[in-house]
Design a protein around this motif. Structure first.
Motif, PDB file in Angstrom:
ATOM      1  N   ARG B  90       0.795  -1.209   0.009  1.00 47.77           N
ATOM      2  CA  ARG B  90      -0.076  -0.375   0.007  1.00 47.77           C
ATOM      3  C   ARG B  90       0.712   1.052  -0.220  1.00 47.77           C
ATOM      4  O   ARG B  90       0.901   1.914  -1.091  1.00 47.77           O
ATOM      5  CB  ARG B  90      -1.342   0.257   1.095  1.00 47.77           C
ATOM      6  CG  ARG B  90      -1.823  -1.418   1.462  1.00 47.77           C
ATOM      7  CD  ARG B  90      -2.905  -1.219   2.615  1.00 47.77           C
ATOM      8  NE  ARG B  90      -1.846  -1.531   3.689  1.00 47.77           N
ATOM      9  CZ  ARG B  90      -2.326  -3.126   4.279  1.00 47.77           C
ATOM     10  NH1 ARG B  90      -2.684  -3.167   3.953  1.00 47.77           N
ATOM     11  NH2 ARG B  90      -1.080  -2.803   5.080  1.00 47.77           N
ATOM     12  N   LEU B  91       1.075   1.683   0.845  1.00 47.09           N
ATOM     13  CA  LEU B  91       2.581   2.648   1.188  1.00 47.09           C
ATOM     14  C   LEU B  91       3.606   2.534   0.118  1.00 47.09           C
ATOM     15  O   LEU B  91       3.569   3.495  -0.745  1.00 47.09           O
ATOM     16  CB  LEU B  91       3.510   2.546   2.207  1.00 47.09           C
ATOM     17  CG  LEU B  91       4.015   3.573   2.671  1.00 47.09           C
ATOM     18  CD1 LEU B  91       3.422   5.059   2.828  1.00 47.09           C
ATOM     19  CD2 LEU B  91       5.092   3.798   3.851  1.00 47.09           C
ATOM     20  N   ASP B 113       9.129  -5.844  -5.322  1.00 48.52           N
ATOM     21  CA  ASP B 113       8.720  -6.377  -4.506  1.00 48.52           C
ATOM     22  C   ASP B 113       9.255  -7.808  -4.549  1.00 48.52           C
ATOM     23  O   ASP B 113      10.078  -8.418  -5.141  1.00 48.52           O
ATOM     24  CB  ASP B 113       7.430  -6.368  -4.451  1.00 48.52           C
ATOM     25  CG  ASP B 113       6.553  -6.598  -3.962  1.00 48.52           C
ATOM     26  OD1 ASP B 113       6.104  -7.871  -2.599  1.00 48.52           O
ATOM     27  OD2 ASP B 113       6.342  -5.586  -2.932  1.00 48.52           O
ATOM     28  N   SER B 114       8.939  -8.745  -3.356  1.00 50.93           N
ATOM     29  CA  SER B 114       9.596 -10.043  -3.219  1.00 50.93           C
ATOM     30  C   SER B 114       8.118 -11.243  -3.487  1.00 50.93           C
ATOM     31  O   SER B 114       8.001 -11.980  -3.498  1.00 50.93           O
ATOM     32  CB  SER B 114       9.813 -10.570  -1.789  1.00 50.93           C
ATOM     33  OG  SER B 114       8.906 -10.132  -0.633  1.00 50.93           O
ATOM     34  N   VAL B 151       8.611  -2.097   3.305  1.00 55.78           N
ATOM     35  CA  VAL B 151       8.760  -3.917   3.522  1.00 55.78           C
ATOM     36  C   VAL B 151       7.774  -3.547   4.960  1.00 55.78           C
ATOM     37  O   VAL B 151       8.578  -2.664   5.782  1.00 55.78           O
ATOM     38  CB  VAL B 151       9.698  -3.774   2.936  1.00 55.78           C
ATOM     39  CG1 VAL B 151      10.267  -4.338   1.755  1.00 55.78           C
ATOM     40  CG2 VAL B 151      10.535  -3.687   4.146  1.00 55.78           C
ATOM     41  N   SER B 155      10.934  -8.157   7.173  1.00 51.31           N
ATOM     42  CA  SER B 155      11.966  -8.478   6.196  1.00 51.31           C
ATOM     43  C   SER B 155      12.847  -6.849   6.312  1.00 51.31           C
ATOM     44  O   SER B 155      13.776  -6.702   5.236  1.00 51.31           O
ATOM     45  CB  SER B 155      11.013  -7.867   4.695  1.00 51.31           C
ATOM     46  OG  SER B 155       9.758  -8.763   4.890  1.00 51.31           O
ATOM     47  N   PHE B 174      11.098   3.730   5.429  1.00 43.64           N
ATOM     48  CA  PHE B 174       9.514   4.025   6.049  1.00 43.64           C
ATOM     49  C   PHE B 174       9.473   2.579   7.817  1.00 43.64           C
ATOM     50  O   PHE B 174       7.846   2.730   8.298  1.00 43.64           O
ATOM     51  CB  PHE B 174       8.532   4.144   5.646  1.00 43.64           C
ATOM     52  CG  PHE B 174       8.268   5.266   4.517  1.00 43.64           C
ATOM     53  CD1 PHE B 174       9.233   5.256   3.027  1.00 43.64           C
ATOM     54  CD2 PHE B 174       8.407   6.325   5.039  1.00 43.64           C
ATOM     55  CE1 PHE B 174       9.038   6.305   2.953  1.00 43.64           C
ATOM     56  CE2 PHE B 174       8.088   7.672   4.534  1.00 43.64           C
ATOM     57  CZ  PHE B 174       8.750   7.466   3.423  1.00 43.64           C
ATOM     58  N   PHE B 192       5.473   8.931  10.603  1.00 45.02           N
ATOM     59  CA  PHE B 192       4.804   9.874  10.806  1.00 45.02           C
ATOM     60  C   PHE B 192       3.893   9.978  11.985  1.00 45.02           C
ATOM     61  O   PHE B 192       4.078  11.254  12.115  1.00 45.02           O
ATOM     62  CB  PHE B 192       4.039   9.351  10.176  1.00 45.02           C
ATOM     63  CG  PHE B 192       3.525   8.871   8.440  1.00 45.02           C
ATOM     64  CD1 PHE B 192       2.799   7.616   8.312  1.00 45.02           C
ATOM     65  CD2 PHE B 192       4.922   9.448   7.951  1.00 45.02           C
ATOM     66  CE1 PHE B 192       3.680   7.113   6.895  1.00 45.02           C
ATOM     67  CE2 PHE B 192       4.618   9.088   6.819  1.00 45.02           C
ATOM     68  CZ  PHE B 192       3.833   8.095   6.412  1.00 45.02           C
TER      69      PHE B 192
END
Ligand SMILES: NC(=O)c1ccc[n+]([C@@H]2O[C@H](COP(=O)([O-])OP(=O)(O)OC[C@H]3O[C@@H](n4cnc5c(N)ncnc54)[C@H](O)[C@@H]3O)[C@@H](O)[C@H]2O)c1
Ligand SMILES: NC(=O)c1ccc[n+]([C@@H]2O[C@H](COP(=O)([O-])OP(=O)(O)OC[C@H]3O[C@@H](n4cnc5c(N)ncnc54)[C@H](O)[C@@H]3O)[C@@H](O)[C@H]2O)c1
Lengths: 209, 209
Positions: B90-91, B113-114, B151, B155, B174, B192
């Motif tokens: 999503r992010l 991506d994995s 992730v 991970s 993030f 955030f």
């Protein structure tokens, strides 16, 4: 009012102190804070004086006392309820599902969207997505204190008009249109590009050294 | 090295000056900057001196000259290529699709991506999602300068090990696990919650006034 940069450091200290407390560590020195957090030790000492915590020379500061003091200054003694606008979107969902908020005293207590296909559906473990038309009622009923705006830039002005009528006191805005604080509402605009620019500056410095 | 808070203000000036330039405005005064951006005017004057821009008293500063100077300081004269790790999430998707990056000299040039169901699929207008196993090759082939990590926390350590081998020089993280800069890689961790805590502080100040 304390400068924003000092408040940001308070958050960084808070996270580190929470970690120490979890590990059962009772004391911390200003040097330890400076080294572990990559901060300038004179700045850390200045911050600790501002906090009014009197550590004893050679002994250090009480982790619990420092942490509780920062919690008080940041107004985190009570849980702050937040509402996410654009909750069915990518950013809105990622923020609603983020477990980090709960650990730091923020509870996602309302989800709003305008997409009729999403209204009524549930974000598992978080709650039901409500219609943006219900914003005013739900903010009052549930005592929402902060609204997080994750809508497209085309909707942000109309959403802000609704927010102004809701009585909420603080807004965190992710849409790329600067919202301005009013007498009653304190707005903080967020843009990740600022983080990338800070990295770009560091890359430039290392390239020219 | 300039303090992080000063660099953050440079980003804020840059955004505002870009807006003025779009509107065809040629000159700006330090007072105008302070009022419009909610900054302390002495701080703005100090920043402008640091920038070395000599405005003429009563006339103001050249918008273009100031902007170009800030672009140089932030190392934005050339396009910085970024790669997004966790791009199918999503992010990661919200960041990849964010049009604000392009306007400010950052181009999303790789998606990783994995999740095998996502590898090979396309984010429209951005690119194809590649396997994380290809990170090293693609970072070198495409000259990726900044990797953005989106992730899950489970991970993030293994992803950082892969990043260290890739030769990239900067990471924006993030995931809620603090990654530490190395001699070769400059890391910026984003949370955030820090923004929410800054709002909570302002709420507390207005409650106790
Ligand atoms: N600040 C940053 O660095 C940054 C990074 C990524 C995304 N963004 C911004 O965040 C916002 C959301 O991005 P996204 O990728 O999640 O978009 P998205 O399209 O996935 O989500 C937007 C959501 O807002 C909802 N919406 C639209 N109008 C609404 C209204 N009037 N009231 C309530 N809900 C409404 C939509 O139904 C949708 O669910 C965009 O403005 C984007 O530019 C900012
Ligand atoms: N900093 C903040 O304030 C904040 C806010 C929201 C989310 N987050 C964090 O951002 C991260 C992403 O959140 P999300 O909601 O997008 O999660 P998500 O589950 O939607 O996305 C994670 C993506 O990472 C991929 N992935 C997993 N392991 C990988 C690996 N080894 N290599 C490459 N890709 C891998 C998954 O396949 C998935 O596509 C999480 O760590 C979350 O805690 C942080």
């Amino acid at each position: 009012q304390t400068p924003q940069a000092t408040i940001k450091r308070m958050s960084i200290y808070l996270r580190y102190l929470n970690g120490l407390d979890n590990d059962g560590i009772k004391l911390v020195s200003s040097n330890d804070l400076a080294i572990k957090l990559g901060l300038n030790s004179a700045q850390v000492r200045k911050d600790l004086t501002y906090l009014g915590e009197l550590g004893r020379r050679g002994v250090g500061y009480s982790v619990k006392k420092l942490r509780d003091h920062i919690v008080k200054i940041l107004g985190l003694k009570t849980i702050r309820k937040i509402g996410i606008i654009g909750a069915a979107g990518r950013l809105g969902t990622a923020l609603a599902m983020y477990s980090g908020f709960e650990k730091r005293n923020f509870k996602v207590s309302a989800l709003f969207d305008s997409n009729s296909a999403s209204i009524g559906s549930e974000l598992p473990g978080i709650g039901i997505i409500e219609s943006i038309e219900e914003l005013e009622n739900i903010v009052r009923e549930r005592g929402i204190e902060i609204l997080v705006v994750c809508v497209p830039v085309s909707s942000v002005k109309s959403v802000f008009e609704k927010i102004k009528k809701s009585g909420v006191k603080a807004v965190l805005n992710f849409a790329p249109f600067k919202l301005i604080s009013t007498d009653d509402i304190c707005v903080q605009n967020v843009d990740f590009t600022t983080e990338l620019e800070a990295l770009s500056y560091k890359l430039r410095v290392s390239e020219t050294e």
